[in-house]
Design an enzyme around this catalytic site. Structure first.
Site, mmCIF file in Angstrom:
data_model
loop_
_atom_site.group_PDB
_atom_site.id
_atom_site.type_symbol
_atom_site.label_atom_id
_atom_site.label_comp_id
_atom_site.label_asym_id
_atom_site.label_seq_id
_atom_site.Cartn_x
_atom_site.Cartn_y
_atom_site.Cartn_z
ATOM 1 N N GLY A 58 0.795 -1.225 0.000
ATOM 2 C CA GLY A 58 0.000 0.000 0.000
ATOM 3 C C GLY A 58 0.816 1.259 0.000
ATOM 4 O O GLY A 58 0.280 2.335 0.258
ATOM 5 N N GLU A 77 8.115 7.244 -7.322
ATOM 6 C CA GLU A 77 9.248 6.637 -6.644
ATOM 7 C C GLU A 77 10.550 6.964 -7.376
ATOM 8 O O GLU A 77 10.617 6.914 -8.603
ATOM 9 C CB GLU A 77 9.031 5.124 -6.698
ATOM 10 C CG GLU A 77 9.778 4.310 -5.710
ATOM 11 C CD GLU A 77 9.310 2.867 -5.747
ATOM 12 O OE1 GLU A 77 8.092 2.648 -5.653
ATOM 13 O OE2 GLU A 77 10.168 1.988 -5.884
ATOM 14 N N ARG A 161 1.256 -4.735 5.933
ATOM 15 C CA ARG A 161 0.153 -5.515 5.367
ATOM 16 C C ARG A 161 0.363 -6.971 5.723
ATOM 17 O O ARG A 161 1.488 -7.419 5.931
ATOM 18 C CB ARG A 161 0.169 -5.343 3.846
ATOM 19 C CG ARG A 161 -1.024 -5.977 3.164
ATOM 20 C CD ARG A 161 -0.920 -5.835 1.676
ATOM 21 N NE ARG A 161 -2.129 -6.372 1.028
ATOM 22 C CZ ARG A 161 -2.237 -6.556 -0.268
ATOM 23 N NH1 ARG A 161 -1.240 -6.239 -1.063
ATOM 24 N NH2 ARG A 161 -3.336 -7.056 -0.780
ATOM 25 N N SER A 169 0.140 -11.370 -3.769
ATOM 26 C CA SER A 169 0.129 -10.313 -4.775
ATOM 27 C C SER A 169 1.339 -10.414 -5.692
ATOM 28 O O SER A 169 1.238 -10.266 -6.906
ATOM 29 C CB SER A 169 0.113 -8.958 -4.062
ATOM 30 O OG SER A 169 0.138 -7.914 -4.976
ATOM 31 N N THR A 261 0.301 1.207 -10.498
ATOM 32 C CA THR A 261 -0.317 2.303 -11.241
ATOM 33 C C THR A 261 -1.777 2.060 -11.575
ATOM 34 O O THR A 261 -2.621 2.911 -11.367
ATOM 35 C CB THR A 261 0.473 2.552 -12.534
ATOM 36 O OG1 THR A 261 1.795 2.886 -12.187
ATOM 37 C CG2 THR A 261 -0.145 3.668 -13.334
#
Lengths: 355, 356
Positions: A58, A77, A161, A169, A261
């Protein structure tokens, strides 16, 4: 009294569409904020904000939400900052530097200053000016203690998380980033454990006035209270814009390094919480406590295979309802009405055709 | 079905159509952010346009209001070349001058330059950086500030600042871009002497196999090609090659030549660096520390004679073509580098009793 078809249709339109409009006041939280004075004079005393955590936890969402606030600017970033931090770590282990004949204390201090100036230049100049500058890089939280030395007034946000969700993920999206092994849940979980421990320890050591732990699940389920707590921690007035970050972003704001994104352009994304359920291999589940002890330290239950992270708040609930109404109204507008229209036109064309 | 549409008049149809379109419009309005928003951001589309405009209008502005203490206009002196080529001697002599301060090797500046080279070398990395807003100008500014912080603060303040890190001169052209007024002193030395010094003193250099003369000489050649090439690219106004052999044999004329190039008044002190050690910072672990505490000496010119293995001597011109390019003779295993000047002759005569 029998309602005419047109009347029924009118009623359907009103119900499917106007109701959501009535729900909007719940979604709108207004707040005022006054101009913040800013002094460039002593740059290392700037109140920077550093966001980090493990990948897929996140971090991009957090920085996007902050970017939606008028006073804060994070931007995409930047890879070079952690490289320079790593360089600094390397040279502090260099015996020649550590042993200069004259004034041994001088050296660490000047290198620190140089690193700080480098970081400041990059952070300040890589995007538009703002009142509060912020930088997001997952692994910069491995250097949070050092960064605190460089910037004593900086605040740190550590995104946390559930390691299982994060691992899923990475593996399901086949993300070949850093040294994650996309074929092994076990290995990726161990890497998660090892690194989150480093970050967590430093964050705790810095104290809750300097470093804030934010659970991704809480951010998604209870965005209002979580963001309000976050803004109180940062000393910035809260603004409702942070809840609607998807409206304030634009493709050009993201660099290709940020894999999230596509996700942050959607409203707060609830599905990510439970996608991992049932996808962890059995043997890994069995050894969960041994592979990832940090799970329990961080407040997760390693033995629960389908944990409940909490209840969504009013804002999220309303958004879901609105979303459903929207779907319904779209259905009415683009399915039902055209069918009626066609049938009406057919009937009337038969009305016009020669008998 | 039960729809009584036969009584549906044309006017009603139009109203009906209008209502349908109107509700679609309302849906669109909702998704783009309701009109109640603050004046700075009305609809999604408008905000989009504003953000794109912002992104386009913002470009790196060197006069942007972020004041830094350090100006890139500073005429820094960079000393470098291969290790074991007299770089430490050069910086010690300059340090003896009242107005110049070099200080020890920083070791971190070459590492940063190397890192920067990696960032921009891969076009993928470069593109990624630019997408993140780190345009070349931004990175250059950050690198300059880093370097200036180190150079200015790692020793006493002085009128002229100088930095000695041998491999910084691998990035001469880039440093010239960062610091347009900087001057570069490239220390050159016979590669065979350098190789002997590296091997006999066991000086570790990344990528060099210090058990093999052949390997060291090959690597020396490659590095010299790069460094010398860069020096020639920036031109003689900014980069001055200095031969170590000439410096120790004819220090008077050499140092005067150097100071003329630097545009700084020459001082007698530079001939007697060993007498000014209190002003000169040394490092316990730098390899040449013991040597520069002595006055100028000539032993190093010939200490390598006879130490190069035969097979390497034979292939010398092939292994190290830079030797002849820099004015050395690869076929002569015992070259004569020149005659000592008056100053050195006097020094040698005076110290004949205290030979190392």
């Amino acid at each position: 009294m029998r309602t005419s078809p047109a009347g029924r249709l009118l009623l359907t339109c009103i119900c499917s569409f106007v109701f959501p409009l009535f729900l909007l006041p719940i979604l709108e939280y207004n707040s005022e904020h006054d101009e913040m004075k800013f002094d460039f004079h002593d740059r290392r005393n700037m109140e920077l904000i550093f966001i980090g955590g493990m990948h897929r936890s996140g971090t991009t969402l957090m920085r996007t939400m902050l970017d939606a606030h008028d006073d804060i600017r994070c931007g995409p970033e930047i890879a070079v900052i952690t490289d320079v931090l790593f360089l600094r770590e390397e040279i502090s282990n260099d015996p020649v530097i550590a042993s200069y004949l004259s004034n041994i204390d001088v050296y660490p201090e000047i290198t620190d200053n140089a690193v700080a100036q480098f970081i400041l230049e990059v952070i300040i100049r890589h995007g538009p000016p703002a009142i509060r500058y912020c930088n997001k890089d997952p692994f910069q939280m491995k250097y949070s203690k050092y960064l605190h030395n460089l910037f004593p007034n900086a605040k740190f946000v550590l995104m946390i998380r559930d390691g299982r969700a994060m691992t899923h993920s990475i593996i399901s999206r086949k993300l070949k980033i850093w040294k994650y092994n996309i074929d092994s849940y076990r290995e990726t979980l161990s890497i998660w454990n090892e690194n989150i421990e480093i970050m967590y320890k430093q964050c705790i050591e810095l104290g809750d006035k300097t470093c804030l732990l934010v659970h991704y699940e809480q951010l998604i389920l209870q965005p209002v209270s979580t963001t309000k707590k976050l803004f109180k921690f940062m000393g910035i007035p809260w603004s409702s814009a942070v809840l609607h970050h998807e409206k304030y972003t634009n493709e050009s704001d993201f660099s290709t390094a940020e894999v999230s994104t596509d996700q942050v352009s959607k409203p707060l994304y609830l599905a990510g919480l439970t996608q991992w359920f049932g996808n962890i291999p059995e043997d890994v589940e069995k050894d969960m406590m041994k592979i990832a002890p940090m799970l329990s330290v961080l407040g997760y239950n390693p033995e629960d295979k389908t944990p409940n992270y909490g209840e969504p708040d009013e804002f999220v609930k309303a958004k879901v309802i609105v979303f459903l109404f929207l779907l319904f109204s779209l259905y009415i507008h683009f399915c039902i009405i055209p069918i009626f229209l066609v049938s009406i036109l057919k009937k009337s064309s038969s009305f016009f055709s020669p008998v | 079905m039960g729809l009584r549409t036969t009584g549906f008049s044309g006017v009603r149809k139009i109203w009906f159509l209008a209502l349908w379109i109107f509700t679609i419009y309302l849906t669109y309005l909702y998704t783009s952010g309701h009109p109640k928003d603050t004046d700075s951001s009305s609809s999604f589309i408008n905000r989009d346009i504003m953000m794109v405009k912002n992104a386009q209008e913002y470009h790196y502005n060197p006069d942007q209001k972020t004041p830094h203490a350090n100006s890139r206009e500073l005429p820094v002196i960079f000393i470098g070349g291969m290790p074991r080529s007299g770089t430490t001697l050069m910086r010690t002599m300059l340090d003896a001058h009242d107005d110049i301060r070099c200080g020890q090797e920083t070791r971190v500046i070459p590492r940063l330059l190397f890192m920067r080279n990696n960032w921009i070398r891969s076009s993928k990395e470069k593109k990624r950086l630019e997408e993140a807003g780190v345009l070349p100008g931004v990175l250059d500014e950050a690198v300059s500030q880093f370097i200036l912080e180190i150079i200015l603060n790692h020793g006493e303040p002085a009128k002229h600042y100088c930095n000695k890190d041998p491999f910084t001169l691998k990035a001469t052209t880039y440093l010239h871009e960062l610091f347009p007024n900087a001057k570069f002193l490239l220390m050159l030395r016979d590669g065979r002497a350098t190789a002997h010094s590296i091997i006999s003193r066991k000086v570790t250099i990344a990528g060099f196999d210090i058990t093999s003369y052949r390997d060291v000489l090959t690597k020396w050649n490659k590095a010299m090609e790069l460094i010398n090439g860069q020096c020639q690219q920036v031109g003689t106004k900014y980069c001055l090659p200095v031969h170590y052999e000439k410096l120790v044999l004819q220090p008077l004329s050499e140092t005067k030549r150097i100071f003329k190039f630097l545009n700084i008044p020459w001082s007698e002190n530079v001939m007697h660096h060993e007498k000014h050690m209190s002003d000169i910072q040394l490092s316990k672990l730098e390899k040449s520390t013991d040597q520069v505490q002595r006055p100028l000496y000539l032993d190093a010119l010939t200490s390598w004679f006879g130490h190069i293995p035969e097979d390497v001597e034979r292939d010398m011109a092939k292994i190290a073509p830079m030797l002849s390019k820099l004015g050395y003779d690869p076929y002569n295993p015992r070259p004569n580098f020149g005659e000592p000047d008056e100053f050195i002759k006097k020094l040698v005569a005076g110290n004949s009793s205290s030979v190392h």
